[in-house]
Design an enzyme around this catalytic site. Sequence first.
Site, PDB file in Angstrom:
ATOM      1  N   ASN A 195      62.418  65.745 -30.211  1.00  0.00           N
ATOM      2  CA  ASN A 195      62.302  66.033 -28.781  1.00  0.00           C
ATOM      3  C   ASN A 195      61.806  64.767 -28.091  1.00  0.00           C
ATOM      4  OD1 ASN A 195      61.724  66.941 -26.227  1.00  0.00           O
ATOM      5  ND2 ASN A 195      60.009  68.258 -26.847  1.00  0.00           N
ATOM      6  N   TRP A 196      62.704  64.120 -27.378  1.00  0.00           N
ATOM      7  CA  TRP A 196      62.347  62.834 -26.767  1.00  0.00           C
ATOM      8  C   TRP A 196      61.467  63.008 -25.535  1.00  0.00           C
ATOM      9  CZ3 TRP A 196      67.628  59.738 -26.615  1.00  0.00           C
ATOM     10  CH2 TRP A 196      68.093  59.560 -27.924  1.00  0.00           C
ATOM     11  N   LYS A 197      61.372  64.204 -25.023  1.00  0.00           N
ATOM     12  CA  LYS A 197      60.596  64.455 -23.796  1.00  0.00           C
ATOM     13  C   LYS A 197      61.108  63.520 -22.691  1.00  0.00           C
ATOM     14  CE  LYS A 197      56.959  66.308 -26.660  1.00  0.00           C
ATOM     15  NZ  LYS A 197      55.550  66.589 -26.882  1.00  0.00           N
ATOM     16  N   HIS A 222      58.878  75.332 -24.308  1.00  0.00           N
ATOM     17  CA  HIS A 222      57.987  74.290 -24.829  1.00  0.00           C
ATOM     18  C   HIS A 222      56.639  74.361 -24.100  1.00  0.00           C
ATOM     19  CE1 HIS A 222      56.261  70.401 -25.751  1.00  0.00           C
ATOM     20  NE2 HIS A 222      57.073  70.370 -26.800  1.00  0.00           N
ATOM     21  N   GLU A 270      54.811  72.236 -22.864  1.00  0.00           N
ATOM     22  CA  GLU A 270      54.717  71.414 -21.644  1.00  0.00           C
ATOM     23  C   GLU A 270      55.416  72.092 -20.467  1.00  0.00           C
ATOM     24  OE1 GLU A 270      56.111  67.895 -23.598  1.00  0.00           O
ATOM     25  OE2 GLU A 270      54.250  67.857 -24.749  1.00  0.00           O
ATOM     26  N   GLU A 293      54.279  75.485 -32.489  1.00  0.00           N
ATOM     27  CA  GLU A 293      53.647  74.230 -32.082  1.00  0.00           C
ATOM     28  C   GLU A 293      52.258  74.511 -31.514  1.00  0.00           C
ATOM     29  OE1 GLU A 293      56.656  70.934 -31.166  1.00  0.00           O
ATOM     30  OE2 GLU A 293      56.379  72.089 -29.345  1.00  0.00           O
ATOM     31  N   GLY A 338      50.920  65.713 -29.785  1.00  0.00           N
ATOM     32  CA  GLY A 338      50.616  64.390 -29.239  1.00  0.00           C
ATOM     33  C   GLY A 338      49.192  63.936 -29.471  1.00  0.00           C
ATOM     34  N   SER A 386      52.386  66.499 -33.980  1.00  0.00           N
ATOM     35  CA  SER A 386      51.950  65.297 -34.698  1.00  0.00           C
ATOM     36  C   SER A 386      52.579  65.154 -36.086  1.00  0.00           C
ATOM     37  CB  SER A 386      50.420  65.243 -34.782  1.00  0.00           C
ATOM     38  OG  SER A 386      49.865  65.140 -33.483  1.00  0.00           O
ATOM     39  N   GLY A 406      57.949  65.037 -31.704  1.00  0.00           N
ATOM     40  CA  GLY A 406      57.898  64.378 -30.407  1.00  0.00           C
ATOM     41  C   GLY A 406      57.825  62.874 -30.560  1.00  0.00           C
ATOM     42  N   GLY A 407      56.622  62.335 -30.482  1.00  0.00           N
ATOM     43  CA  GLY A 407      56.411  60.884 -30.472  1.00  0.00           C
ATOM     44  C   GLY A 407      57.150  60.133 -31.575  1.00  0.00           C
TER      45      GLY A 407
HETATM   46  O1  LIG Z   1      58.352  68.959 -29.154  1.00  0.00           O
HETATM   47  C1  LIG Z   1      57.593  68.277 -29.863  1.00  0.00           C
HETATM   48  C2  LIG Z   1      56.194  68.524 -29.884  1.00  0.00           C
HETATM   49  O2  LIG Z   1      55.659  68.720 -28.618  1.00  0.00           O
HETATM   50  C3  LIG Z   1      55.392  67.639 -30.781  1.00  0.00           C
HETATM   51  O3  LIG Z   1      55.113  66.407 -30.200  1.00  0.00           O
HETATM   52  P1  LIG Z   1      54.376  65.269 -31.085  1.00  0.00           P
HETATM   53  O4  LIG Z   1      55.176  65.119 -32.339  1.00  0.00           O
HETATM   54  O5  LIG Z   1      54.389  64.051 -30.222  1.00  0.00           O
HETATM   55  O6  LIG Z   1      53.002  65.805 -31.368  1.00  0.00           O
END
Ligand SMILES: O=C[C@H](O)COP(=O)(O)O
Length: 258
Positions: free
Chosen positions: A11-13, A101, A103, A173, A179, A219, A240-241
């Site tokens: 997920n690139w956000k 999600h 967010e 999640e 994050g 994470s 994510g990151g």
């Molecule tokens: O969609 C992915 C998640 O929000 C996890 O994000 P993260 O891997 O940066 O903690």
Amino acid sequence: MAERKPLIAGNWKLNNNHLEAIALVQKLAFSLKDTDFDAAEIAVLPPFTNLRSVQTLVDGDKLRIVYGAQDVSAHEKGAYTGEVSGPMLAKLGCTYALAGHSERREYHREDDALVNQKVKAAFAADLTPILCLGEGLDVRKAGDQVSHTLAQLEGALKDVTAEQAARLVVAYEPVWAIGTGEVATPEDAQEVCGALRGRLGELYSDEAAGTARVIYGGSVKSDNIAGIIGQEDIDGALVGGASLKPDEFAKLARLGRE
Ligand SMILES: O=C[C@H](O)COP(=O)(O)O
């Protein structure tokens, strides 16, 4: 027991324009081999503006990477400014759409009722929803993570059929792990993922619960994926990151193998 192919979804956000998206997918494709795609389904979830470019690249180079969107409108069409519908995403070759999600829940006040509409909108367009849920730190500290996430699951699946539930992806999640670098222990992640699968069995059938995939996010990195994916009820990861770094995501997509 049903064979469930692991899903590793990045997920690139709100990161990468369409040119950067092409470069990232090309690097990923270069790093990954057929055996990696045989072992896991590997997906990227870029911003909407990148999807057409990713589609052109994937189709043109016959890549085995699949892709999807980070959100989907509850509506099919109409006066809903700024929204992107399931049929539009399907036309772009999307396989997946995230729904709910944390967010979106936090910054856009999405509740279980809206997430339910989005899940159904995704299914109606032949997309596979990745239903995201998970508890905040206060709920975890109170020890209520299982009941909290089961309530989110039930709310999001109202009027979803057994046939649809059988091809659902649920992403557990925990908000406190997103994050933060603070990954859930494999045992903590399994506790909730196992309960989610169990509830799918109660709501639908053992068969649906056996084919639906339950993945973990929060994470996840190449050096902790192996322990997580080694759990009985965890079928992959929502990343994510770490999905923004091609070498790291490729390693992660190889389930931590070099
Ligand atoms: O969609 C992915 C998640 O929000 C996890 O994000 P993260 O891997 O940066 O903690």
